[in-house]
Design a protein around this motif. Structure first.
Motif, mmCIF file in Angstrom:
data_model
loop_
_atom_site.group_PDB
_atom_site.id
_atom_site.type_symbol
_atom_site.label_atom_id
_atom_site.label_comp_id
_atom_site.label_asym_id
_atom_site.label_seq_id
_atom_site.Cartn_x
_atom_site.Cartn_y
_atom_site.Cartn_z
ATOM 1 N N GLN A 255 44.266 47.274 34.840
ATOM 2 C CA GLN A 255 45.313 46.491 35.514
ATOM 3 C C GLN A 255 44.777 45.669 36.678
ATOM 4 N N SER A 256 43.514 45.824 37.013
ATOM 5 C CA SER A 256 42.959 45.191 38.206
ATOM 6 C C SER A 256 42.513 43.765 37.938
ATOM 7 N N GLU A 257 42.348 43.030 39.025
ATOM 8 C CA GLU A 257 41.739 41.701 38.985
ATOM 9 C C GLU A 257 40.379 41.809 39.649
ATOM 10 N N ARG A 258 39.339 41.428 38.943
ATOM 11 C CA ARG A 258 37.990 41.470 39.501
ATOM 12 C C ARG A 258 37.744 40.197 40.313
ATOM 13 N N ILE A 259 37.329 40.355 41.561
ATOM 14 C CA ILE A 259 37.021 39.206 42.402
ATOM 15 C C ILE A 259 35.599 39.354 42.940
ATOM 16 N N THR A 260 34.960 38.224 43.186
ATOM 17 C CA THR A 260 33.613 38.207 43.749
ATOM 18 C C THR A 260 33.649 37.480 45.077
ATOM 19 N N LEU A 261 33.194 38.152 46.113
ATOM 20 C CA LEU A 261 33.202 37.604 47.461
ATOM 21 C C LEU A 261 31.826 37.007 47.775
ATOM 22 N N ARG A 262 31.662 36.558 48.995
ATOM 23 C CA ARG A 262 30.387 35.978 49.396
ATOM 24 C C ARG A 262 29.237 36.954 49.194
ATOM 25 N N PHE A 263 28.067 36.404 48.936
ATOM 26 C CA PHE A 263 26.847 37.191 48.754
ATOM 27 C C PHE A 263 26.948 38.112 47.541
ATOM 28 N N GLY A 264 27.908 37.843 46.654
ATOM 29 C CA GLY A 264 28.012 38.593 45.414
ATOM 30 C C GLY A 264 28.771 39.897 45.502
ATOM 31 N N LEU A 265 29.291 40.244 46.670
ATOM 32 C CA LEU A 265 30.038 41.489 46.828
ATOM 33 C C LEU A 265 31.231 41.494 45.875
ATOM 34 N N SER A 266 31.375 42.561 45.104
ATOM 35 C CA SER A 266 32.416 42.651 44.082
ATOM 36 C C SER A 266 33.554 43.564 44.542
ATOM 37 N N ALA A 267 34.759 43.253 44.074
ATOM 38 C CA ALA A 267 35.926 44.050 44.463
ATOM 39 C C ALA A 267 36.974 43.978 43.359
ATOM 40 N N LEU A 268 37.897 44.926 43.399
ATOM 41 C CA LEU A 268 39.063 44.934 42.514
ATOM 42 C C LEU A 268 40.308 44.707 43.362
ATOM 43 N N ARG A 269 41.289 44.006 42.787
ATOM 44 C CA ARG A 269 42.498 43.688 43.544
ATOM 45 C C ARG A 269 43.735 43.991 42.687
ATOM 46 N N TRP A 270 44.747 44.516 43.381
ATOM 47 C CA TRP A 270 46.044 44.805 42.765
ATOM 48 C C TRP A 270 47.151 44.368 43.720
ATOM 49 N N GLY A 271 48.307 43.960 43.178
ATOM 50 C CA GLY A 271 49.528 43.814 43.957
ATOM 51 C C GLY A 271 49.603 42.589 44.840
ATOM 52 N N GLN A 272 50.747 42.483 45.510
ATOM 53 C CA GLN A 272 51.046 41.396 46.435
ATOM 54 C C GLN A 272 51.644 41.978 47.701
ATOM 55 N N GLY A 273 51.329 41.360 48.838
ATOM 56 C CA GLY A 273 51.895 41.827 50.099
ATOM 57 C C GLY A 273 50.824 41.997 51.150
ATOM 58 N N PRO A 274 51.144 42.688 52.259
ATOM 59 C CA PRO A 274 50.151 42.924 53.312
ATOM 60 C C PRO A 274 48.883 43.561 52.742
ATOM 61 N N ALA A 275 47.725 43.110 53.224
ATOM 62 C CA ALA A 275 46.452 43.507 52.623
ATOM 63 C C ALA A 275 45.956 44.848 53.141
ATOM 64 N N VAL A 276 45.548 45.705 52.206
ATOM 65 C CA VAL A 276 44.932 46.996 52.524
ATOM 66 C C VAL A 276 43.563 47.028 51.864
ATOM 67 N N LEU A 277 42.534 47.266 52.662
ATOM 68 C CA LEU A 277 41.159 47.294 52.176
ATOM 69 C C LEU A 277 40.704 48.730 51.989
ATOM 70 N N LEU A 278 40.139 49.036 50.819
ATOM 71 C CA LEU A 278 39.664 50.384 50.508
ATOM 72 C C LEU A 278 38.144 50.395 50.352
ATOM 73 N N MET A 279 37.518 51.456 50.840
ATOM 74 C CA MET A 279 36.085 51.646 50.646
ATOM 75 C C MET A 279 35.803 53.061 50.165
ATOM 76 N N HIS A 280 35.211 53.152 48.990
ATOM 77 C CA HIS A 280 34.861 54.451 48.403
ATOM 78 C C HIS A 280 33.662 55.060 49.119
ATOM 79 N N GLY A 281 33.284 56.244 48.689
ATOM 80 C CA GLY A 281 32.155 56.940 49.288
ATOM 81 C C GLY A 281 30.880 56.796 48.476
ATOM 82 N N TRP A 282 29.888 57.605 48.820
ATOM 83 C CA TRP A 282 28.593 57.553 48.169
ATOM 84 C C TRP A 282 28.719 57.847 46.682
ATOM 85 N N GLU A 283 28.176 56.964 45.859
ATOM 86 C CA GLU A 283 28.230 57.063 44.403
ATOM 87 C C GLU A 283 29.670 57.088 43.887
ATOM 88 N N GLY A 284 30.571 56.506 44.685
ATOM 89 C CA GLY A 284 31.976 56.478 44.308
ATOM 90 C C GLY A 284 32.383 55.172 43.648
#
Length: 277
Positions: A48-77
């Motif tokens: 269900q996610s949208e794959r986005i690529t940020l500057r310097f190639g950093l990759s992320a997944l995005r869901w939903g609409q509204g105020p932005a919440v940023l998530l960061m997983h842990g080691w090997e997560g």
């Protein structure tokens, strides 16, 4: 003989004879993550996610609409380890951006550590809408707190199962791999050189945390001792400590009490923002 047993014997012998060589080898091992595939329960949310690529190639997944919440997983997560929390956030009107940390998932790099994770969050925030909240798990929680010290702007912060001192993680690793004293000292020096700063700067006791926060930890976490949560709480004036009897290091992410606590924190920040507008 298991791999860890062999490593400990190798380090125990050669660490006395060539401590610097062993320290270099173990620093690389400490900072090189394995790539672990998502579990079956993560796959529906991944689809269900949208794959986005940020500057310097950093990759992320995005869901939903509204105020932005940023998530960061842990080691090997992975981002989708937050599946239950992501679903709740989207259902409550938030957009979620979950990063692949450096050297994880589709993001570039071969090595990773807490400072690289923190810098990645700063890079991501420069391209995203103003952050309503940041949520980090384990090393991701430690990196989120560090990122705030480095200038990351957010209205709220959630730390889940995070260590309070990076030096504790290093000492635990050196004990696990059986480094003798000289190799252990050389290993710590190698890490400090990689970071370009004394490791005492990565102790939350020295941080300035001036935003509302939630600290979550399970009593039965065998990876990061629960005492770390108390140290973080004592250093963070505007924080609530949620300690759970069970949940370990990973299952705590899906605990309904954690989800309720996160939503309550974010709703309170929204209310304060409207009142001050």
């Amino acid at each position: 003989m298991g791999t860890l047993t062999w490593t400990r014997r190798f380090n125990g012998t050669l660490g006395h004879l060539a401590p610097q060589m062993v320290a270099n080898k173990m620093r690389r091992a400490f900072m090189t993550p394995r790539h672990l595939p998502p579990r079956d329960w993560e796959l529906p949310l991944l689809a269900q996610s949208e794959r986005i690529t940020l500057r310097f190639g950093l990759s992320a997944l995005r869901w939903g609409q509204g105020p932005a919440v940023l998530l960061m997983h842990g080691w090997e997560g992975r981002p989708t380890q937050f599946a239950s929390l992501i679903t709740a956030l989207v259902d409550n009107g938030y957009s979620v951006i979950a990063l692949d940390g450096p050297a994880h998932g589709r993001s570039p790099g071969r090595e990773a550590h807490v400072l690289l994770f923190a810098r990645a969050m700063l890079e991501a925030a420069a391209e995203l809408p103003p952050l309503h909240a940041v949520i980090g798990h384990s090393m991701g929680g430690a990196s989120a707190m560090l990122a705030v010290q480095l200038g990351l702007r957010t209205e709220a912060l959630v730390s889940i199962a995070a260590p309070s001192r990076f030096l504790d993680a290093l000492r635990g690793f050196t004990k696990m791999v059986g480094l003798p004293a000289r190799a252990r000292s050389a290993f710590i020096q190698e890490v400090e050189l990689t970071f370009g700063m004394p490791l005492k700067h990565l102790d939350v006791a020295h941080y300035q945390m001036n935003i509302p926060g939630l600290i979550v930890h399970a009593e039965d976490d065998t990876f990061v001792p629960v005492k770390a949560s108390q140290a973080i709480h004592e250093a963070w004036f505007d924080s609530r400590l949620l300690r759970l009897e069970q949940g370990g290091h990973q299952k705590v992410l899906a605990d309904p009490r954690v989800i309720d606590g996160v939503l309550a924190l974010l709703a309170g920040c929204c209310l304060q923002e409207r009142q001050s507008a």
